[in-house]
Design a protein around this motif. Structure first.
Motif, PDB file in Angstrom:
ATOM      1  N   ILE A 116      -3.937 -23.775  -4.401  1.00 17.81           N
ATOM      2  CA  ILE A 116      -3.425 -24.952  -3.714  1.00 17.81           C
ATOM      3  C   ILE A 116      -4.118 -26.210  -4.232  1.00 17.81           C
ATOM      4  O   ILE A 116      -5.272 -26.169  -4.665  1.00 17.81           O
ATOM      5  CB  ILE A 116      -3.606 -24.852  -2.185  1.00 17.81           C
ATOM      6  N   GLU A 117      -3.392 -27.305  -4.189  1.00 21.93           N
ATOM      7  CA  GLU A 117      -3.977 -28.610  -4.504  1.00 21.93           C
ATOM      8  C   GLU A 117      -4.560 -29.203  -3.234  1.00 21.93           C
ATOM      9  O   GLU A 117      -3.898 -29.217  -2.190  1.00 21.93           O
ATOM     10  CB  GLU A 117      -2.925 -29.563  -5.064  1.00 21.93           C
ATOM     11  N   VAL A 118      -5.788 -29.680  -3.317  1.00 22.60           N
ATOM     12  CA  VAL A 118      -6.433 -30.313  -2.169  1.00 22.60           C
ATOM     13  C   VAL A 118      -7.033 -31.647  -2.598  1.00 22.60           C
ATOM     14  O   VAL A 118      -7.181 -31.924  -3.784  1.00 22.60           O
ATOM     15  CB  VAL A 118      -7.526 -29.411  -1.551  1.00 22.60           C
ATOM     16  N   PHE A 119      -7.390 -32.442  -1.604  1.00 18.78           N
ATOM     17  CA  PHE A 119      -8.034 -33.728  -1.824  1.00 18.78           C
ATOM     18  C   PHE A 119      -9.135 -33.841  -0.780  1.00 18.78           C
ATOM     19  O   PHE A 119      -8.852 -34.118   0.386  1.00 18.78           O
ATOM     20  CB  PHE A 119      -7.012 -34.855  -1.695  1.00 18.78           C
ATOM     21  N   PRO A 120     -10.400 -33.561  -1.158  1.00 21.51           N
ATOM     22  CA  PRO A 120     -11.479 -33.493  -0.167  1.00 21.51           C
ATOM     23  C   PRO A 120     -11.608 -34.719   0.727  1.00 21.51           C
ATOM     24  O   PRO A 120     -11.937 -34.583   1.914  1.00 21.51           O
ATOM     25  CB  PRO A 120     -12.729 -33.288  -1.035  1.00 21.51           C
ATOM     26  N   HIS A 121     -11.356 -35.905   0.180  1.00 20.99           N
ATOM     27  CA  HIS A 121     -11.417 -37.101   1.016  1.00 20.99           C
ATOM     28  C   HIS A 121     -10.384 -37.017   2.134  1.00 20.99           C
ATOM     29  O   HIS A 121     -10.689 -37.282   3.310  1.00 20.99           O
ATOM     30  CB  HIS A 121     -11.171 -38.343   0.158  1.00 20.99           C
ATOM     31  N   ALA A 122      -9.161 -36.612   1.795  1.00 20.41           N
ATOM     32  CA  ALA A 122      -8.125 -36.466   2.813  1.00 20.41           C
ATOM     33  C   ALA A 122      -8.477 -35.354   3.791  1.00 20.41           C
ATOM     34  O   ALA A 122      -8.206 -35.466   4.995  1.00 20.41           O
ATOM     35  CB  ALA A 122      -6.773 -36.194   2.155  1.00 20.41           C
ATOM     36  N   SER A 123      -9.082 -34.288   3.302  1.00 21.58           N
ATOM     37  CA  SER A 123      -9.493 -33.211   4.196  1.00 21.58           C
ATOM     38  C   SER A 123     -10.512 -33.708   5.216  1.00 21.58           C
ATOM     39  O   SER A 123     -10.410 -33.407   6.413  1.00 21.58           O
ATOM     40  CB  SER A 123     -10.090 -32.052   3.392  1.00 21.58           C
ATOM     41  N   ALA A 124     -11.499 -34.473   4.748  1.00 18.77           N
ATOM     42  CA  ALA A 124     -12.524 -34.990   5.659  1.00 18.77           C
ATOM     43  C   ALA A 124     -11.917 -35.939   6.686  1.00 18.77           C
ATOM     44  O   ALA A 124     -12.235 -35.875   7.878  1.00 18.77           O
ATOM     45  CB  ALA A 124     -13.620 -35.690   4.861  1.00 18.77           C
ATOM     46  N   VAL A 125     -11.045 -36.825   6.232  1.00 20.68           N
ATOM     47  CA  VAL A 125     -10.424 -37.798   7.140  1.00 20.68           C
ATOM     48  C   VAL A 125      -9.581 -37.097   8.198  1.00 20.68           C
ATOM     49  O   VAL A 125      -9.665 -37.397   9.391  1.00 20.68           O
ATOM     50  CB  VAL A 125      -9.578 -38.819   6.352  1.00 20.68           C
ATOM     51  N   THR A 126      -8.759 -36.154   7.767  1.00 20.27           N
ATOM     52  CA  THR A 126      -7.868 -35.498   8.723  1.00 20.27           C
ATOM     53  C   THR A 126      -8.639 -34.625   9.705  1.00 20.27           C
ATOM     54  O   THR A 126      -8.274 -34.543  10.880  1.00 20.27           O
ATOM     55  CB  THR A 126      -6.792 -34.671   7.999  1.00 20.27           C
ATOM     56  N   LEU A 127      -9.706 -33.980   9.258  1.00 19.87           N
ATOM     57  CA  LEU A 127     -10.519 -33.182  10.171  1.00 19.87           C
ATOM     58  C   LEU A 127     -11.266 -34.063  11.170  1.00 19.87           C
ATOM     59  O   LEU A 127     -11.386 -33.719  12.347  1.00 19.87           O
ATOM     60  CB  LEU A 127     -11.512 -32.323   9.391  1.00 19.87           C
ATOM     61  N   ALA A 128     -11.762 -35.208  10.707  1.00 13.72           N
ATOM     62  CA  ALA A 128     -12.496 -36.119  11.587  1.00 13.72           C
ATOM     63  C   ALA A 128     -11.558 -36.929  12.472  1.00 13.72           C
ATOM     64  O   ALA A 128     -11.962 -37.424  13.527  1.00 13.72           O
ATOM     65  CB  ALA A 128     -13.376 -37.054  10.760  1.00 13.72           C
ATOM     66  N   GLY A 129     -10.324 -37.090  12.024  1.00 18.25           N
ATOM     67  CA  GLY A 129      -9.363 -37.892  12.770  1.00 18.25           C
ATOM     68  C   GLY A 129      -9.521 -39.378  12.573  1.00 18.25           C
ATOM     69  O   GLY A 129      -8.920 -40.177  13.307  1.00 18.25           O
ATOM     70  N   ARG A 130     -10.288 -39.760  11.573  1.00 18.11           N
ATOM     71  CA  ARG A 130     -10.524 -41.182  11.315  1.00 18.11           C
ATOM     72  C   ARG A 130     -10.996 -41.350   9.882  1.00 18.11           C
ATOM     73  O   ARG A 130     -11.442 -40.393   9.236  1.00 18.11           O
ATOM     74  CB  ARG A 130     -11.580 -41.751  12.261  1.00 18.11           C
ATOM     75  N   LEU A 131     -10.932 -42.576   9.383  1.00 15.20           N
ATOM     76  CA  LEU A 131     -11.477 -42.874   8.068  1.00 15.20           C
ATOM     77  C   LEU A 131     -12.994 -42.852   8.116  1.00 15.20           C
ATOM     78  O   LEU A 131     -13.597 -43.171   9.144  1.00 15.20           O
ATOM     79  CB  LEU A 131     -10.995 -44.250   7.599  1.00 15.20           C
ATOM     80  N   GLY A 132     -13.590 -42.503   6.987  1.00 12.16           N
ATOM     81  CA  GLY A 132     -15.040 -42.439   6.911  1.00 12.16           C
ATOM     82  C   GLY A 132     -15.657 -43.806   6.679  1.00 12.16           C
ATOM     83  O   GLY A 132     -14.963 -44.815   6.564  1.00 12.16           O
ATOM     84  N   PRO A 133     -16.983 -43.849   6.585  1.00 13.86           N
ATOM     85  CA  PRO A 133     -17.702 -45.102   6.379  1.00 13.86           C
ATOM     86  C   PRO A 133     -17.607 -45.577   4.937  1.00 13.86           C
ATOM     87  O   PRO A 133     -16.882 -44.998   4.119  1.00 13.86           O
ATOM     88  CB  PRO A 133     -19.136 -44.733   6.750  1.00 13.86           C
ATOM     89  N   THR A 134     -18.354 -46.595   4.618  1.00 18.01           N
ATOM     90  CA  THR A 134     -18.393 -47.120   3.262  1.00 18.01           C
ATOM     91  C   THR A 134     -18.949 -46.075   2.303  1.00 18.01           C
ATOM     92  O   THR A 134     -19.540 -45.075   2.717  1.00 18.01           O
ATOM     93  CB  THR A 134     -19.265 -48.381   3.197  1.00 18.01           C
ATOM     94  N   ARG A 135     -18.764 -46.325   1.006  1.00 17.79           N
ATOM     95  CA  ARG A 135     -19.161 -45.347  -0.008  1.00 17.79           C
ATOM     96  C   ARG A 135     -20.630 -44.943   0.111  1.00 17.79           C
ATOM     97  O   ARG A 135     -20.984 -43.782  -0.080  1.00 17.79           O
ATOM     98  CB  ARG A 135     -18.892 -45.926  -1.401  1.00 17.79           C
TER      99      ARG A 135
END
Length: 214
Positions: free
Chosen positions: A123-142
């Motif tokens: 499967i194709e995944v995108f870890p940033h999207a995985s983290a955001v969707t699991l957390a339910g929000r966008l993450g902090p700055t880089r």
């Protein structure tokens, strides 16, 4: 159940993490060459392989439908161009490595995921999207992103102490997404023939994910 997550890179090589259904990292490797992947697949016998890369060039334009839907939800991601555009820009060399990883996975019996069950597929995944969707929000700055992504893994029951650096964390997020996919708890927006990004939730937030204000 075991999921093999792969973070793709050119100079750095591949980072790979294997999670079992207890969400325990069975292996965590750094700096692998693509030609070492068949041996790892044979050794670990994962039920799904989750690769942080598109499987192929876009059929037209500068992005795919799956990427456009991810962006529409407020999650930034790179677009996959057509082959003629991609091969003229060295930035996309990492995608070429990813294509090779998908090709090796298929040669090892893991066909590219399109629809249906993810068991036995790549499967194709995108870890940033995985983290955001699991957390339910966008993450902090880089600057704070690595710590935040580790927290996402920890909150999902993954022992992140063994993971070294951002690439292994991303490989673990990929593997975790694979476990969700095996369980049927996932969403894969876009055109299956063009390639779809699998995220570990049943639906994206509407209208958009937002950054938590502290």
């Amino acid at each position: 159940m075991r999921s093999l997550g792969i973070d793709v890179g050119v100079r750095k090589g591949l980072d790979a993490v294997v999670l079992d259904d207890r969400r325990v990292p069975l292996q965590a490797q750094r700096g692998m060459q693509v030609n070492e992947l068949p041996a790892l697949i044979k050794e670990t016998a994962p039920h799904v392989i989750a690769i942080d890369s598109p499987p192929a060039w876009a059929r037209s334009g500068g992005s795919r439908e799956t990427e456009r839907q991810i962006r529409a939800a407020g999650i930034l991601c790179f677009g996959t161009p057509t082959e003629d555009r991609g091969m003229r820009n060295r930035f996309y060399d990492w995608m070429v490595v990813g294509f090779r990883a998908f090709g090796i996975a298929e040669a090892c019996g893991y066909s590219r995921y399109r629809t249906g069950s993810a068991d036995g597929t790549a499967i194709e995944v995108f870890p940033h999207a995985s983290a955001v969707t699991l957390a339910g929000r966008l993450g902090p700055t880089r600057r704070a992103r690595l710590h935040w992504r580790r927290d996402v893994l920890t909150n999902e029951g993954v022992d992140a102490d063994r993971l070294v650096g951002p690439d292994q964390v991303d490989a673990a997020l990929a593997a975790l997404t694979g476990l969700f996919a095996l369980d049927g708890s996932f969403y894969a927006p876009g055109d299956p023939e063009e390639g779809v990004i699998v995220v570990p939730v049943r639906a994206l937030v509407s209208p958009r994910y937002v950054r938590e204000v502290s």
